[in-house]
Design a protein around this motif. Structure first.
Motif, PDB file in Angstrom:
ATOM      1  N   LEU A  28       1.403  15.425   9.242  1.00  0.00           N
ATOM      2  CA  LEU A  28       1.280  15.167  10.678  1.00  0.00           C
ATOM      3  C   LEU A  28      -0.187  15.180  11.069  1.00  0.00           C
ATOM      4  O   LEU A  28      -0.882  16.187  10.906  1.00  0.00           O
ATOM      5  CB  LEU A  28       2.035  16.239  11.462  1.00  0.00           C
ATOM      6  N   VAL A  29      -0.650  14.046  11.598  1.00  0.00           N
ATOM      7  CA  VAL A  29      -2.053  13.917  11.986  1.00  0.00           C
ATOM      8  C   VAL A  29      -2.141  13.767  13.501  1.00  0.00           C
ATOM      9  O   VAL A  29      -1.638  12.794  14.067  1.00  0.00           O
ATOM     10  CB  VAL A  29      -2.712  12.699  11.308  1.00  0.00           C
ATOM     11  N   SER A  30      -2.744  14.738  14.140  1.00  0.00           N
ATOM     12  CA  SER A  30      -2.947  14.683  15.585  1.00  0.00           C
ATOM     13  C   SER A  30      -4.402  14.999  15.894  1.00  0.00           C
ATOM     14  O   SER A  30      -5.088  15.636  15.104  1.00  0.00           O
ATOM     15  CB  SER A  30      -2.047  15.705  16.286  1.00  0.00           C
ATOM     16  N   HIS A  31      -4.850  14.567  17.077  1.00  0.00           N
ATOM     17  CA  HIS A  31      -6.196  14.939  17.524  1.00  0.00           C
ATOM     18  C   HIS A  31      -6.309  16.442  17.741  1.00  0.00           C
ATOM     19  O   HIS A  31      -7.406  16.987  17.795  1.00  0.00           O
ATOM     20  CB  HIS A  31      -6.519  14.237  18.844  1.00  0.00           C
ATOM     21  N   SER A  32      -5.165  17.096  17.905  1.00  0.00           N
ATOM     22  CA  SER A  32      -5.166  18.525  18.227  1.00  0.00           C
ATOM     23  C   SER A  32      -4.488  19.318  17.115  1.00  0.00           C
ATOM     24  O   SER A  32      -3.368  18.983  16.704  1.00  0.00           O
ATOM     25  CB  SER A  32      -4.416  18.728  19.553  1.00  0.00           C
ATOM     26  N   ALA A  33      -5.133  20.367  16.649  1.00  0.00           N
ATOM     27  CA  ALA A  33      -4.541  21.216  15.606  1.00  0.00           C
ATOM     28  C   ALA A  33      -3.243  21.830  16.100  1.00  0.00           C
ATOM     29  O   ALA A  33      -2.256  21.916  15.362  1.00  0.00           O
ATOM     30  CB  ALA A  33      -5.537  22.309  15.208  1.00  0.00           C
ATOM     31  N   LEU A  80       2.626  10.690   9.635  1.00  0.00           N
ATOM     32  CA  LEU A  80       2.842  10.325  11.036  1.00  0.00           C
ATOM     33  C   LEU A  80       1.614  10.726  11.834  1.00  0.00           C
ATOM     34  O   LEU A  80       1.019  11.781  11.587  1.00  0.00           O
ATOM     35  CB  LEU A  80       4.092  11.009  11.591  1.00  0.00           C
ATOM     36  N   THR A  81       1.233   9.873  12.793  1.00  0.00           N
ATOM     37  CA  THR A  81      -0.017  10.109  13.520  1.00  0.00           C
ATOM     38  C   THR A  81       0.221  10.016  15.020  1.00  0.00           C
ATOM     39  O   THR A  81       1.218   9.447  15.457  1.00  0.00           O
ATOM     40  CB  THR A  81      -1.050   9.026  13.159  1.00  0.00           C
ATOM     41  N   ASP A  82      -0.740  10.559  15.787  1.00  0.00           N
ATOM     42  CA  ASP A  82      -0.638  10.318  17.224  1.00  0.00           C
ATOM     43  C   ASP A  82      -1.295   8.973  17.557  1.00  0.00           C
ATOM     44  O   ASP A  82      -0.621   7.961  17.547  1.00  0.00           O
ATOM     45  CB  ASP A  82      -1.062  11.515  18.094  1.00  0.00           C
ATOM     46  N   LEU A  83      -2.588   8.907  17.808  1.00  0.00           N
ATOM     47  CA  LEU A  83      -3.149   7.625  18.248  1.00  0.00           C
ATOM     48  C   LEU A  83      -4.612   7.487  17.853  1.00  0.00           C
ATOM     49  O   LEU A  83      -5.209   8.423  17.329  1.00  0.00           O
ATOM     50  CB  LEU A  83      -2.974   7.450  19.766  1.00  0.00           C
ATOM     51  N   GLY A  84      -5.159   6.312  18.130  1.00  0.00           N
ATOM     52  CA  GLY A  84      -6.594   6.066  17.980  1.00  0.00           C
ATOM     53  C   GLY A  84      -7.126   6.421  16.609  1.00  0.00           C
ATOM     54  O   GLY A  84      -6.679   5.881  15.601  1.00  0.00           O
ATOM     55  N   SER A  85      -8.088   7.339  16.575  1.00  0.00           N
ATOM     56  CA  SER A  85      -8.775   7.634  15.318  1.00  0.00           C
ATOM     57  C   SER A  85      -7.834   8.229  14.280  1.00  0.00           C
ATOM     58  O   SER A  85      -8.097   8.125  13.083  1.00  0.00           O
ATOM     59  CB  SER A  85      -9.954   8.574  15.556  1.00  0.00           C
ATOM     60  N   ALA A  86      -6.732   8.849  14.702  1.00  0.00           N
ATOM     61  CA  ALA A  86      -5.779   9.381  13.726  1.00  0.00           C
ATOM     62  C   ALA A  86      -5.179   8.223  12.922  1.00  0.00           C
ATOM     63  O   ALA A  86      -5.116   8.267  11.692  1.00  0.00           O
ATOM     64  CB  ALA A  86      -4.679  10.174  14.436  1.00  0.00           C
ATOM     65  N   VAL A  87      -4.793   7.167  13.625  1.00  0.00           N
ATOM     66  CA  VAL A  87      -4.228   5.986  12.969  1.00  0.00           C
ATOM     67  C   VAL A  87      -5.288   5.320  12.092  1.00  0.00           C
ATOM     68  O   VAL A  87      -5.060   5.003  10.921  1.00  0.00           O
ATOM     69  CB  VAL A  87      -3.717   4.964  14.015  1.00  0.00           C
ATOM     70  N   LEU A  88      -6.481   5.121  12.672  1.00  0.00           N
ATOM     71  CA  LEU A  88      -7.523   4.373  11.963  1.00  0.00           C
ATOM     72  C   LEU A  88      -8.025   5.125  10.745  1.00  0.00           C
ATOM     73  O   LEU A  88      -8.335   4.528   9.715  1.00  0.00           O
ATOM     74  CB  LEU A  88      -8.688   4.071  12.917  1.00  0.00           C
ATOM     75  N   PHE A  93       5.415  10.078  17.545  1.00  0.00           N
ATOM     76  CA  PHE A  93       4.967  11.262  16.805  1.00  0.00           C
ATOM     77  C   PHE A  93       6.029  12.362  16.760  1.00  0.00           C
ATOM     78  O   PHE A  93       6.394  12.845  15.687  1.00  0.00           O
ATOM     79  CB  PHE A  93       3.670  11.777  17.427  1.00  0.00           C
ATOM     80  N   VAL A  94       6.525  12.760  17.893  1.00  0.00           N
ATOM     81  CA  VAL A  94       7.459  13.892  17.910  1.00  0.00           C
ATOM     82  C   VAL A  94       8.840  13.476  17.392  1.00  0.00           C
ATOM     83  O   VAL A  94       9.350  14.049  16.415  1.00  0.00           O
ATOM     84  CB  VAL A  94       7.587  14.482  19.335  1.00  0.00           C
ATOM     85  N   GLU A  95       9.420  12.452  18.028  1.00  0.00           N
ATOM     86  CA  GLU A  95      10.772  12.050  17.648  1.00  0.00           C
ATOM     87  C   GLU A  95      10.804  11.533  16.210  1.00  0.00           C
ATOM     88  O   GLU A  95      11.749  11.799  15.457  1.00  0.00           O
ATOM     89  CB  GLU A  95      11.288  10.961  18.599  1.00  0.00           C
TER      90      GLU A  95
END
Lengths: 156, 199
Positions: free
Chosen positions: A31-36, A92-100, A123-125
């Protein structure tokens, strides 16, 4: 105890055998998110909804190495390596730089385990669907499909 | 011909420009982004310069591959994988030649810009770094100074555009009237080429 042994024990106890076409090795989830906190909490949520004692390896790669908001290639690579059981890794990623960042690492070829896949899912579902599906011993394609299907679930 | 030392000077010049302009880049990123573009790129290019000095790659290709790797690893924002991909794909296209012609470099940089467009899904006119990089590559045949002018013009021309990619795109029409920070930093990168060539 290894995951495979634990799995065999569980099967003995429950008397159930997962269908034969399914692998003994479980797909890993990253799981990749901008927030830990977001990455760790979504991991906790999905594991809880999957039944708490699921053997699915799930690793969170949230935020930067310094603890701020952002994306860390190093944390992603380490998380993917830590959940790789040889059955593939779904990211699975959230958005922006996580995806890139995940896409850039995949393009490198040698930064992530073989059969690592960026999953196009909410991300969650998507994570809940991925972890629950992976817990059945499903292969990477089935885990990806289940996560992607979460997009079709309308709330109103 | 352009050797590894030219590309080392390119990275050094870009690092100095990013240091000099970091506050401005972050200020441009405040109304339409998350106000971290300057500091993110500063961290990334500082790591690039350090790695290039330490490992001293002997070919243009190896040097740009190393630089791109540092950006992907250290930036922490979307500009990391985007600039990282730009430099790595350019480096890969240059192969292991000890020296490359300006023509070869132009072809390689075009491959790098194409890879950035594929990665981020942005096209010219979306108010992104592509709006500085595409005109720069198109002008590179006329020399580094022409590429620098084209990139700066491209960056300025993003002001009236509405963002269609990245965080700024959530702002819709409110993104109009702000110069794009990514196009601005891309113009610094292209200006670094002219500087590395003593222009």
């Amino acid at each position: 105890m290894s995951d495979e042994k634990m799995r065999a024990e569980n099967e003995k106890k429950s008397g159930e055998k997962v269908s034969d076409y399914k692998s003994e090795r479980l797909v890993g989830i990253v799981l990749v998110s901008h927030s830990a906190q977001v990455a760790a909490s979504v991991a906790e949520l999905a594991q809880g909804l999957a039944g708490g004692d699921t053997a699915v390896p799930v690793a969170a790669a949230g935020g930067t190495e310094a603890g701020g908001l952002g994306t860390s290639a190093e944390l992603i690579a380490a998380a993917a390596a830590s959940v790789d059981r040889g059955a593939g890794v779904a990211v699975l990623t959230d958005l922006g730089s996580a995806v890139l960042t995940v896409k850039a690492l995949l393009a490198e070829g040698d930064e992530l385990p073989d059969s690592t896949s960026l999953v196009d899912a909410p991300f969650v579902e998507g994570t809940v669907a991925a972890v629950v599906t992976a817990a059945t011993g499903a292969d990477l394609a089935a885990v990806e499909a289940a996560a992607a299907e979460a997009y079709t679930y309308r709330k109103v | 011909m352009l050797d590894a030392d030219f590309f080392r000077r390119w990275m050094t010049a870009t690092t100095a420009a990013v240091d000099r302009e970091a506050e401005r880049l972050t200020a441009l990123d405040s109304p339409i982004g998350d106000a971290d573009h300057g500091s993110n790129l500063q961290r990334g290019f500082t790591a690039v310069t350090a790695a290039v000095e330490k490992e001293a790659p002997q070919t243009p290709g190896a040097l740009l591959m190393l630089a791109g790797r540092q950006l992907i690893s250290t930036v922490g924002g979307a500009s990391g994988p985007l600039y990282g991909t730009l430099l790595r794909r350019t480096g890969k296209a240059l192969g292991d030649a000890g020296e490359v012609s300006e023509d070869q470099f132009t072809q390689a940089l075009r491959a790098g810009v194409d890879a950035v467009m594929a990665l981020g899904g942005a096209a010219p006119g979306d108010k992104t770094m592509i709006d500085a990089l595409v005109p720069a590559v198109d002008a590179l045949g006329d020399g580094f100074a022409a590429a620098r002018a084209a990139a700066e013009e491209g960056a300025l021309a993003t002001t009236p555009l509405q963002a269609r990619k990245g965080r700024a795109s959530y702002l819709g029409e409110r993104s109009i009237g702000h110069q794009d920070p990514g196009a601005t930093s891309s113009a610094l990168l292209i200006a670094g080429l002219a500087e590395a060539n003593g222009e």
